[in-house]
Design an enzyme around this catalytic site. Structure first.
Site: not given
Ligand code: PGA
Length: 239
Positions: A8-10, A97, A165, A171, A202, A223-224
């Site tokens: 998930n690149w956001k 989010e 999640e 994050g 994370s 994510g990150g």
């Molecule tokens: P993260 O995000 O891996 O940066 O914690 C996960 C997500 O938001 O799907």
């Protein structure tokens, strides 16, 4: 069932950076032919180009959100049908989010998931508890109720993915204990028999093997760490 690793690149990245990242993932998948499914969810403006860049690699494409309606006067939104046309097989719905920033509640998430399924996409339905709910010992009840509310009635387990999640883990670098993950995933699988449950929050190269090694964990929403080709490929290898 193949585990799924979903990036998930956001709202990150530039066009050249996004293409390079997609090409790196595609090259890795072509080379190692992983047993897991790999899905990239880039910002929507990059979908068409990335679809071309990952062609014939086996890497799949997903949107980060879709509207609940088939089409209409919804400025700024993207429909599930448009994502499908752009090459997507998946779409994330109900990410915390979006719940926090746009007030998306379970009913809206369920309607988005239903629309995605109608269009032939697999919704990745996100649920997770805030820190205070976990502190109160209510995490399983809270997440279980959300999962029940967000999965449209009458759909089959193969038609969606659930992603657990914890909001406080996204994050932050903090993850639940493996025992907590096992307990939550087992709970969700009892409530929704046959459903695949991914873990998100994370996940990185260094903890992926431990988390993905749990039989209750059917994949990861990343994510990150999905923004760094090396980290993301390490997670794919762990899966
Ligand atoms: P993260 O995000 O891996 O940066 O914690 C996960 C997500 O938001 O799907």
């Amino acid at each position: 069932m193949r585990k799924a690793i979903i990036g998930n690149w956001k709202m990150h990245g530039t066009r050249p950076g996004a293409l390079a990242l997609a090409e790196a993932a595609a090259t890795h998948v072509r080379k190692v032919r992983p047993e897991c499914e790999v899905v990239l969810c880039p910002p929507a403006v990059f979908l068409y180009e990335i679809d071309a860049a990952i062609a014939s690699s086996g890497v799949k494409l997903g949107g980060q959100d879709c509207h609940a309606a088939a089409e209409g006067p919804f400025t700024g939104d993207i429909s599930a049908a448009q994502l499908k046309e752009a090459g997507c097989s998946h779409v994330i719905v109900g990410h915390s989010e979006r719940r926090a920033a746009y007030g998306e509640h379970n009913d809206a998430v369920r309607d988005k998931a239903a629309q995605a399924i109608t269009q032939g996409l697999i919704p990745i339905i996100c649920v997770g508890e805030p820190a205070e709910i976990r502190q109160q010992g209510q995490a399983e009840a809270f997440v279980g109720a959300a999962a029940r509310a967000c999965v449209p009635e009458g759909v089959m387990p193969v038609q969606f993915l659930l992603a657990y999640e914890p909001v406080w883990s996204i994050g932050t670098g903090n993850t639940p204990t493996l025992d907590d993950i096992i307990r939550m995933h087992a709970h969700l699988k009892t409530l929704l028999p046959g459903a695949a449950v991914l873990y998100g929050g994370s996940v990185k190269g260094s903890n992926a093997a431990a988390i993905l090694g749990l039989p209750e964990v059917d994949g990861a929403l990343v994510g990150g760490a999905s923004l760094k080709a090396e980290e993301f490929c390490a997670i794919v290898d762990a899966a």
